[in-house]
Design an enzyme around this catalytic site. Structure first.
Site, PDB file in Angstrom:
ATOM      1  N   THR A 164       0.872  -1.161   0.165  1.00 47.23           N
ATOM      2  CA  THR A 164      -0.045   0.120  -0.154  1.00 47.23           C
ATOM      3  C   THR A 164       0.836   1.225   0.084  1.00 47.23           C
ATOM      4  OG1 THR A 164      -1.877  -1.033   1.074  1.00 47.23           O
ATOM      5  CG2 THR A 164      -1.549   1.288   1.439  1.00 47.23           C
ATOM      6  N   ARG A 192     -13.792  -7.717  -0.483  1.00 50.83           N
ATOM      7  CA  ARG A 192     -13.030  -7.698   0.724  1.00 50.83           C
ATOM      8  C   ARG A 192     -12.525  -6.092   0.783  1.00 50.83           C
ATOM      9  NH1 ARG A 192      -7.559  -5.887   2.020  1.00 50.83           N
ATOM     10  NH2 ARG A 192      -6.995  -6.390   4.117  1.00 50.83           N
ATOM     11  N   VAL A 193     -12.667  -5.521   1.834  1.00 52.81           N
ATOM     12  CA  VAL A 193     -12.207  -4.103   1.840  1.00 52.81           C
ATOM     13  C   VAL A 193     -11.233  -3.983   3.188  1.00 52.81           C
ATOM     14  CG1 VAL A 193     -12.699  -1.521   2.058  1.00 52.81           C
ATOM     15  CG2 VAL A 193     -14.244  -3.234   0.819  1.00 52.81           C
ATOM     16  N   GLY A 194     -10.090  -3.449   3.002  1.00 53.25           N
ATOM     17  CA  GLY A 194      -9.029  -3.323   3.931  1.00 53.25           C
ATOM     18  C   GLY A 194      -9.099  -1.978   4.940  1.00 53.25           C
ATOM     19  N   ASP A 195      -8.193  -1.750   5.569  1.00 54.20           N
ATOM     20  CA  ASP A 195      -8.259  -0.518   6.528  1.00 54.20           C
ATOM     21  C   ASP A 195      -7.904   0.933   5.751  1.00 54.20           C
ATOM     22  OD1 ASP A 195      -5.682  -1.573   5.878  1.00 54.20           O
ATOM     23  OD2 ASP A 195      -4.815  -0.287   7.327  1.00 54.20           O
ATOM     24  N   THR A 214       0.042   1.077   6.649  1.00 51.24           N
ATOM     25  CA  THR A 214       0.154  -0.262   5.965  1.00 51.24           C
ATOM     26  C   THR A 214       0.165  -1.554   6.943  1.00 51.24           C
ATOM     27  OG1 THR A 214       1.471  -1.310   4.194  1.00 51.24           O
ATOM     28  CG2 THR A 214       2.588   0.309   5.698  1.00 51.24           C
ATOM     29  N   GLY A 215      -0.012  -2.547   6.466  1.00 50.35           N
ATOM     30  CA  GLY A 215      -0.060  -3.660   7.206  1.00 50.35           C
ATOM     31  C   GLY A 215      -1.322  -4.707   7.110  1.00 50.35           C
ATOM     32  N   GLY A 236      -4.491  -5.410   7.072  1.00 49.20           N
ATOM     33  CA  GLY A 236      -5.844  -4.687   7.236  1.00 49.20           C
ATOM     34  C   GLY A 236      -6.781  -4.841   8.238  1.00 49.20           C
TER      35      GLY A 236
HETATM   36  N1  ASP Z   1      -3.468  -2.373   4.600  1.00 50.40           N
HETATM   37  C1  ASP Z   1      -3.605  -3.006   3.343  1.00 50.40           C
HETATM   38  C2  ASP Z   1      -4.831  -3.928   3.252  1.00 50.40           C
HETATM   39  O1  ASP Z   1      -5.027  -4.748   4.173  1.00 50.40           O
HETATM   40  C3  ASP Z   1      -2.369  -3.793   2.699  1.00 50.40           C
HETATM   41  C4  ASP Z   1      -1.239  -2.948   2.698  1.00 50.40           C
HETATM   42  O2  ASP Z   1      -0.834  -2.411   3.644  1.00 50.40           O
HETATM   43  O3  ASP Z   1      -0.644  -3.346   1.761  1.00 50.40           O
HETATM   44  O4  ASP Z   1      -5.596  -3.897   2.130  1.00 50.40           O
END
Ligand code: ASP
Length: 309
Positions: A176, A204-207, A227-228, A230
């Site tokens: 990200t 699916r939706v992340g953070d 980033t991490g 999610g």
């Molecule tokens: N946080 C992002 C997600 O879960 C992934 C990422 O940080 O690369 O979509």
């Protein structure tokens, strides 16, 4: 004059030195430096933190190296679904989009949601309809095709698994992108953009597009882009948690960010990192993984990009 500054990230994770060629490392550093320079230039010209973070994230979205915009990972149905958000710490205005396809710069659509709609978060078909009404040009699938990312997907496409970007082992690297900035007026802003996870399904939706989880800005405290993993960042409401520690416990941006990344998110099983800036231009970039693509530049003379811990 007040200190103004910008920080960017291109994802965190198991960035093992031995697996990176010098050429690739140079490419990553050069892409990070260009985004940093362009964002900083806007701040130096007196532009707002919102302008600077949008511009820096756009440039990272335009690079195939990062999992956002052009370099977005493949979903379970061999498509690209992107998420992005932006927040203005001065007004607390915010915009987020998720599950969008074909848009070159999702961060700009998020900014349009913030500035041209009465809403904060638009998803899927509705977000695409909004983009259409604003005459966004749609790129076709070939614009987002990347051989490396396609191979990542082919490796797991027939499984139920999903994977964070270019993981050397499952769940080990996140690609990200994000930016945080403090402008000459001491206003701060944050922006984050992602393609999510390889082979993701069910919408699916992340953070990253969620205000408070992967992205947050408030002039009272700080601006943050995460980033991490999610799912954990959503459960930990990570970005807002950093702001809360500053507001309610009087912690500095460095201490609050470090407490969340090195303690609170680890306790619930999450990994990754974040970038944060306060209204005095102080930057924090903690991560609990082996590396995080990152850069920072300030009117105090700081100017560096780095990858490893
Ligand atoms: N946080 C992002 C997600 O879960 C992934 C990422 O940080 O690369 O979509």
């Amino acid at each position: 004059m007040k200190t103004f500054s910008i920080a960017i990230h291109g994802g965190a994770g198991t960035l093992v030195k031995g697996m990176m060629t010098p050429e690739l490392e140079a490419q990553y550093k050069s892409a990070l430096q260009s985004a940093l320079n362009e964002g900083y230039k806007l701040l130096d010209d007196g532009k707002s933190a919102v302008e600077a973070v949008e511009e820096a994230v756009k440039l990272l979205e335009n690079s195939h190296l990062f999992n956002a915009g052009k370099g977005s990972v493949f979903t379970a149905t061999e498509t690209h679904e992107m998420d992005a958000s932006i927040m203005d710490g001065k007004t607390l205005n915010a915009g987020g989009v998720s599950l969008i396809t074909g848009i070159k710069n999702p961060v700009s659509l998020a900014r349009d949601v913030m500035e041209k709609s009465e809403h904060v978060f638009l998803a899927g078909d509705g977000a695409m309809q909004f983009a259409k009404e604003l005459d966004y040009k749609l790129e076709d699938a070939s614009y987002f095709y990347d051989e490396f990312r396609h191979k990542q997907w082919l490796d797991i496409k027939d499984t139920d698994g999903f994977q964070l970007d270019h993981a050397t082992k499952k769940d080990s690297k996140f690609g990200t992108v994000g930016a945080v900035a403090c402008d000459q007026d001491g206003n701060i802003a944050a922006a984050t953009s992602t393609g999510g996870m390889t082979n993701k399904k069910w919408g699916r939706v992340g953070d990253s597009p969620m205000i408070g989880a992967g992205n947050y800005a408030n002039n009272k405290t700080c601006a943050i882009s995460c980033t991490g993993s999610g799912e954990f960042f959503i459960r930990g409401v990570v970005a807002y948690d950093v702001a809360c520690l500053m507001e309610h416990k009087g912690m500095s941006v460095k201490d609050a960010s470090s407490e969340v990344i090195h303690k609170r998110i680890l306790e619930i099983g999450g990994d990754g990192g974040l970038i944060a800036v306060d209204t005095n231009g102080n930057i924090a970039m903690p991560f609990n993984t082996e590396g995080m693509y990152r850069g920072q530049k300030s009117s105090d003379g700081v100017d560096d990009v780095s990858i490893y811990g």
